[in-house]
Design a protein around this motif. Structure first.
Motif, PDB file in Angstrom:
ATOM      1  N   UNK A   1       0.842  -1.190   0.000  1.00 45.10           N
ATOM      2  CA  UNK A   1       0.000   0.000   0.000  1.00 45.10           C
ATOM      3  C   UNK A   1       0.881   1.246   0.000  1.00 45.10           C
ATOM      4  N   UNK A   2       1.922   1.234   0.840  1.00 40.79           N
ATOM      5  CA  UNK A   2       2.808   2.403   0.902  1.00 40.79           C
ATOM      6  C   UNK A   2       3.447   2.659  -0.465  1.00 40.79           C
ATOM      7  N   UNK A   3       3.870   1.605  -1.110  1.00 42.50           N
ATOM      8  CA  UNK A   3       4.478   1.750  -2.436  1.00 42.50           C
ATOM      9  C   UNK A   3       3.486   2.311  -3.439  1.00 42.50           C
ATOM     10  N   UNK A   4       2.241   1.853  -3.363  1.00 49.11           N
ATOM     11  CA  UNK A   4       1.204   2.351  -4.262  1.00 49.11           C
ATOM     12  C   UNK A   4       1.033   3.869  -4.086  1.00 49.11           C
ATOM     13  N   UNK A   5       1.137   4.348  -2.836  1.00 48.65           N
ATOM     14  CA  UNK A   5       0.997   5.793  -2.595  1.00 48.65           C
ATOM     15  C   UNK A   5       2.258   6.542  -3.009  1.00 48.65           C
ATOM     16  N   UNK A   6       3.429   6.010  -2.634  1.00 48.64           N
ATOM     17  CA  UNK A   6       4.687   6.720  -2.889  1.00 48.64           C
ATOM     18  C   UNK A   6       4.963   6.819  -4.393  1.00 48.64           C
ATOM     19  N   UNK A   7       4.526   5.810  -5.122  1.00 48.88           N
ATOM     20  CA  UNK A   7       4.706   5.837  -6.571  1.00 48.88           C
ATOM     21  C   UNK A   7       3.929   6.998  -7.196  1.00 48.88           C
ATOM     22  N   UNK A   8       2.859   7.421  -6.498  1.00 47.42           N
ATOM     23  CA  UNK A   8       2.107   8.636  -6.842  1.00 47.42           C
ATOM     24  C   UNK A   8       1.535   8.631  -8.261  1.00 47.42           C
ATOM     25  N   UNK A   9       1.123   7.460  -8.733  1.00 45.64           N
ATOM     26  CA  UNK A   9       0.418   7.432 -10.016  1.00 45.64           C
ATOM     27  C   UNK A   9      -0.971   8.014  -9.810  1.00 45.64           C
ATOM     28  N   UNK A  10      -1.452   8.822 -10.754  1.00 43.42           N
ATOM     29  CA  UNK A  10      -2.803   9.374 -10.600  1.00 43.42           C
ATOM     30  C   UNK A  10      -3.854   8.275 -10.453  1.00 43.42           C
ATOM     31  N   UNK A  11      -3.559   7.097 -11.008  1.00 42.02           N
ATOM     32  CA  UNK A  11      -4.533   6.014 -11.016  1.00 42.02           C
ATOM     33  C   UNK A  11      -4.370   5.058  -9.836  1.00 42.02           C
ATOM     34  N   UNK A  12      -3.486   5.368  -8.873  1.00 42.18           N
ATOM     35  CA  UNK A  12      -3.245   4.458  -7.739  1.00 42.18           C
ATOM     36  C   UNK A  12      -4.572   4.110  -7.074  1.00 42.18           C
TER      37      UNK A  12
END
Lengths: 758, 294
Positions: free
Chosen positions: B113-124
């Protein structure tokens, strides 16, 4: 006629355990001592003249062993239509011009793939950009830039068919309608991207392992482009992870691997990536289709005017065949007196389109079947009834093509109506839900010889040994569709030898009998099956004398070859094992091995195909009117593939065909920008349906017996890929009122048609 | 593209991880699930000579829920583990749904989950639900620890306020109050195994009279960052949530998005879908909130 027990059984693929457990060897698994790695430099521009290429920096990079450009090669043009040399328009590496983004310009051989890639980036190419064309309409417009100087108007091939009095029929008909349709490019998306390994021997001989569906065609064309005798080129294939028409030509990396292996004296491998495949690989032809049809008051189809512009991309590839076949698919399914077809193969500055499962038929059928559904509605007839009025039947003639020797089309229509609950569901319509129909017919191999081979179309060699085992050698190409199993079933049925006692050699042009045109046009079961039967028959003739003399038989007796035994049909006690029979025959022949060859080339079967499959499919869908999303609820299929040799294989073909049809209709689409660069080059954005998208299905085999087929079999590979798009499109119309004439059916198009977005 | 060579470090504690980060400073990246990082290294030319893996850092994969503290998702907790955690499934259905439908099973098993946020893709996919739940990130560096509200976290596509030498230790999500309903809806071309073309998350909290005490709506894939729909939230708060109001509020979400045309969908389609999904999400939230009250 009663078939042997093994015919029609569901035998799991003999190659399945190795493939499922990862033991099967694919081309990219091959590593040879001292092997180099190749990379291709491709054009970044859609249309340009090459002014200058400088490879000095690339050559100077440590680890680079060779760099070649077009000028270094013999520059022999190639293409599968050897019969029409003018149609051979491709060079392995571009010489004067590049014609699409991805056209091959140079090749590097290096110690490792990373170095090869870095070297490619060091090659300097100076281009003079030319105006590029991306649609067929632009390409045939007056004054359009020429993509090939030899093809004025950018039309490389024209196919015409005409019979009956078209004008009179249109004039006197009760009902006439005309429509235009557009279909888009999708890709085979075989699981194994293309790869090859070449090794040179004795200076001028070369062996090529390659992921192909046509080893013989690759052998011949590779020899001619290298300037070598055909016999100096040996093509082998190991396991192939799918082809679907995308691996049926000589390709630039195959030439470059062989050429570089000969130059460097070291083996060399090329492996393409998925992104290479999606951005530059072969694809299904986009088409613009105009169709005008005339009907009598009763719904009898009277005439059809069918005009197709095929968007071939930068080179012919298999486009000429698709151009021919589109015309034939336009009059294969229904019987009507007047037909005119005009097919034109048009060049554009896009990656070349080529053969893809259905070979022109999915496109032609989307148009023709959608038009049937439109006509049924306006004529006030049930779409299935309209088809029953016009359906081809056994003994009908496809004018100027052939007489159909077996046809289960009407039975298919009746059966699919039954299993789908067609009549009841159409009466009790639920909002947002709809049923639609699409039908197909397809060829069981082509009679046409555009490759201009002097050999038979298929060949098989059978050997039997004194331990009761057999060996089958043929060039039939298993690319995942199953002939390695099916052909052994056929040999087992004919010779009575157990399937597990048959060794198969099917991968080597130097060890299998000439020739075989490969896997395409759904030809393998019928054509190779017949060659296997002929070879087995010759073996039986060699073995018969043993029994006749052993048991002092009257010459009127028939022998039976079953369950690894040979016996007198009328008196099964007079029997010996196949092993003993072969042993005695060998003794009698003073050691001369029992080997026989069988061949097949269709005779007196017209110029298209020896046999035709038929079928009908109903799609049941739900359309969400708010989001525009279409969900296929269930697929119903009834089809006539003659006698299925392996029922499980036929089911697999059907499931795979529905998956491809689903993608073609609803999701898949290669998207190009204004410069001709492909934007969706991964499976993230090239939306191929996954197993989780698959709808449940129900199917019925309508069994007919095809007299020309082995044990009555016809094709089951490509035909099934045809009806899904028109069936779903019709169902979507019934569910929400959007009538699709331009694939794919996206949520946006549905919402636009419903007035929900602009 | 060829994968460059790199060294992987596997620290056991956060302190060791922070030391490794500052020792290598440039050319170092944090590795959690690797599902975004390795693709960027393989295909987008991202260079990193050292990867500091968080996967063996003690306690970092913990997921805990307590009524008094809410939810704490460790910085290396896997998407699949979060999606099937009983506390998440019970109290944060929007997040549980996002974690169990996004990407592919293989990616959900590895990605965090943290990676999904840190990656900061608009579509996360996890961003919109976590915005709706009012989540914060706990970021640590050698000097200390700070808490960043998720709504202040994103700066643009691929950009966030996280400093290069900071590590997300955990994500904290407040416990949802009584009479609360939440939901997440996403659309993509494939029914499964796909990236969202549009995602909408919502939360409705009702008071004892059944009025809307608090509303949160957040959108994914329709702006440079995941965004909240403040206008719709304000329209609903303090009001009796009748169907007409929910429809109007859902429609107003369109004004909070700035979608683009791309290969996945057109801007016009995305705008229309924001409305459709927001309305569906609000209806679902209301049903859950009312169901929870009775």
């Amino acid at each position: 006629m009663k078939n042997p027990r093994i015919i029609g059984q569901s035998i799991p693929r003999l190659d399945a355990p190795d493939k499922a457990t990862g033991r099967a060897i694919y081309t990219d698994d091959i590593k040879l001592p001292g092997m180099l790695y190749g990379k291709l430099l491709r054009s970044p521009l859609a249309h340009a003249r090459i002014k200058r290429i400088d490879v000095a920096k690339a050559r100077a990079l440590p680890g680079v062993k060779d760099v070649i450009i077009g000028a270094d090669t013999p520059q022999v043009k190639y293409g599968n239509w050897r019969l029409v040399p003018g149609s051979q328009d491709e060079l392995p590496l571009a010489v004067d011009k590049v014609r699409f983004v991805g056209d091959e310009v140079a090749a590097v051989a290096a110690l490792d793939p990373e170095t090869a890639e870095r070297a490619c980036a060091l090659i300097e190419v100076e281009y003079e950009e030319l105006p590029a064309i991306f649609t067929v309409e632009e390409a045939i417009a007056e004054g359009a830039p020429l993509i090939h100087d030899e093809s004025p108007g950018n039309v490389s091939l024209v196919r015409k068919i005409a019979y009956g009095d078209l004008d009179q029929m249109f004039a006197q008909a009760h009902y006439v309608r005309e429509d235009t349709f557009k279909v888009h490019a999708v890709q085979h998306a075989y699981l194994e991207p293309c790869a090859c390994v070449a090794q040179a021997e004795e200076g001028s001989r070369v062996t090529l392992w390659t992921s192909t569906q046509v080893p013989y065609i690759v052998q011949c064309l590779l020899a001619s482009t290298l300037g070598l005798p055909e016999n100096n080129v040996r093509v082998m294939k190991v396991a192939v992870g799918g082809g679907f028409g995308g691996k049926m030509e000589l390709r630039p990396w195959e030439f470059c691997a062989a050429f570089l292996a000969l130059r460097t004296g070291r083996p060399l491998k090329f492996t393409l990536t998925r992104s290479d495949e999606l951005a530059f690989g072969r694809r299904r032809h986009p088409m613009s289709i105009y169709s005008k049809v005339a009907f009598s008051k009763e719904g009898k189809l009277l005439a059809k005017d069918f005009q197709v512009l095929l968007d071939g991309g930068a080179y012919n590839a298999m486009g000429p065949t698709a151009t021919y076949l589109c015309g034939t698919f336009g009059n294969m399914l229904y019987n009507f007196p007047a037909y005119r077809y005009l097919g034109q193969h048009v060049y554009t500055n896009k990656p070349p389109a080529s053969a893809m499962r259905g070979f022109g038929a999915p496109q032609a059928a989307f148009a023709a079947e959608t038009q049937m559904n439109l006509a049924a509605q306006e004529l006030g007839l049930d779409p299935i009834d309209l088809r029953l009025i016009n359906a081809m039947q056994t003994g009908d003639e496809i004018p100027e093509v052939a007489t159909i020797s077996s046809c289960g089309f009407k039975e298919s229509l009746t059966k699919v109506r039954q299993i789908s609950g067609w009549d009841l569901k159409r009466k009790d319509k639920k909002p947002g839900r709809g049923l639609g129909i699409g039908c197909f017919s397809f060829i069981s191999g082509g009679v046409f010889n555009w490759f201009n081979t002097k050999y038979n179309f298929s060949a098989a060699e059978v050997k039997v040994f004194e331990d009761g085992t057999a060996q089958l050698a043929c060039m039939a190409c298993d690319i995942g569709q199953g002939p390695d199993t099916v052909l052994r079933q056929i040999l087992s049925a004919e010779l009575g030898v157990s399937i597990e006692k048959i060794r198969l050699i099917s991968m080597d042009t130097a060890a299998t009998p000439k020739a075989d045109l490969g896997t395409w046009g759904s030809r393998v079961t019928l054509m190779n099956g017949n060659a296997v039967i002929q070879a087995a028959g010759k073996i039986k003739d060699m073995l018969a004398p043993v029994l006749f003399s052993q048991f002092d038989l009257n010459q009127i007796h028939d022998l039976a070859f079953e369950d690894d035994k040979v016996f007198v049909r009328a008196n099964p006690k007079r029997s010996m094992s196949l092993a003993e029979c072969v042993y005695k025959a060998l003794k009698g022949r003073r050691g001369e091995p029992l080997t026989a060859r069988g061949y097949y080339t269709p005779r007196n079967k017209g110029l298209v195909s020896p046999a035709f499959s038929f079928g009908a499919q109903v799609a049941e869908v739900e359309v969400d009117a708010d989001t525009g999303l279409t969900k296929v609820v269930k697929m119903y299929t009834a089809h006539d593939c003659g006698v299925p040799i392996n029922k499980m294989s036929v089911e697999g073909q059907l499931e795979g065909a529905v998956q491809m049809g689903l993608g073609y209709t609803l999701m898949e689409n290669l998207i190009l920008d204004q410069q001709g660069r492909t934007l969706n080059t991964t499976f993230l954005d090239y939306k191929m349906p996954t197993a989780q998208d698959m709808p449940p299905g129900e199917s019925v085999d309508v069994d007919t017996y095809e007299p020309e087929g082995p044990f009555g079999a016809k094709e089951a590979g490509e035909g099934l890929a045809i009806p899904t798009a028109p069936a779903i499109a019709h169902a979507v119309y019934e569910a929400c009122g959007y009538r699709c004439k331009e694939l794919p059916i996206t949520p946006e198009k549905v919402l636009r048609a419903l007035g929900k977005i602009k | 593209m060829a994968m460059p060579h790199f060294t992987v470090h596997q620290p056991k504690t956060l302190e060791q991880a922070l030391d490794l980060l500052s020792r290598h400073r440039s050319g170092v990246k944090l590795l959690a699930g690797g599902t975004d990082l390795l693709m960027k290294m393989r295909q987008a030319g991202l260079k990193a000579e050292h990867l500091v893996s968080l996967n063996r850092v003690e306690g970092l994969r913990t997921i805990s829920y307590r009524d008094e503290d809410g939810l704490v998702i460790g910085g290396a907790a896997r998407l699949a583990d979060v999606g099937r955690h009983p506390g998440v499934a019970q109290h944060y259905p929007a997040l549980a749904h996002a974690c169990s439908v996004m990407a592919t099973p293989q990616i959900r098993n590895m990605g965090t989950v943290a990676g999904n946020l840190v990656n900061a893709a608009p579509s996360a996919d996890t961003a919109a639900p976590l915005l709706a739940y009012g989540a914060s990130l706990v970021a640590v560096e050698r000097g200390g620890r700070r808490q960043i509200k998720l709504q202040d976290f994103f700066r643009g596509p691929g950009l966030s306020v996280l400093e290069p030498l900071e590590i997300v230790e955990a994500i904290r999500v407040p416990a949802p109050p009584a009479r609360c309903g939440s939901a997440y809806e996403r659309l993509s071309a494939r029914s499964q195994v796909d990236i969202a073309a549009v995602g909408v998350a919502g939360l409705l909290n009702l008071d004892l009279e059944g009025r809307v005490l608090r509303c949160r709506l957040a959108l994914g894939a329709v702006a440079p960052t995941p965004v909240r729909c403040l206008e719709a939230e304000q329209m609903l708060e303090g009001q009796a949530p009748d169907e007409a109001l929910l429809m109007r509020a859902g429609a107003s979400c369109v004004r909070s998005c700035q979608p683009i045309d791309d290969v996945r969908a057109s801007a016009a389609f995305r705008r229309a879908m924001v409305q459709v999904l927001a309305q569906r999400v609000l209806k679902r939230c209301l049903a859950l909130a009312q169901g929870g009250a009775s």
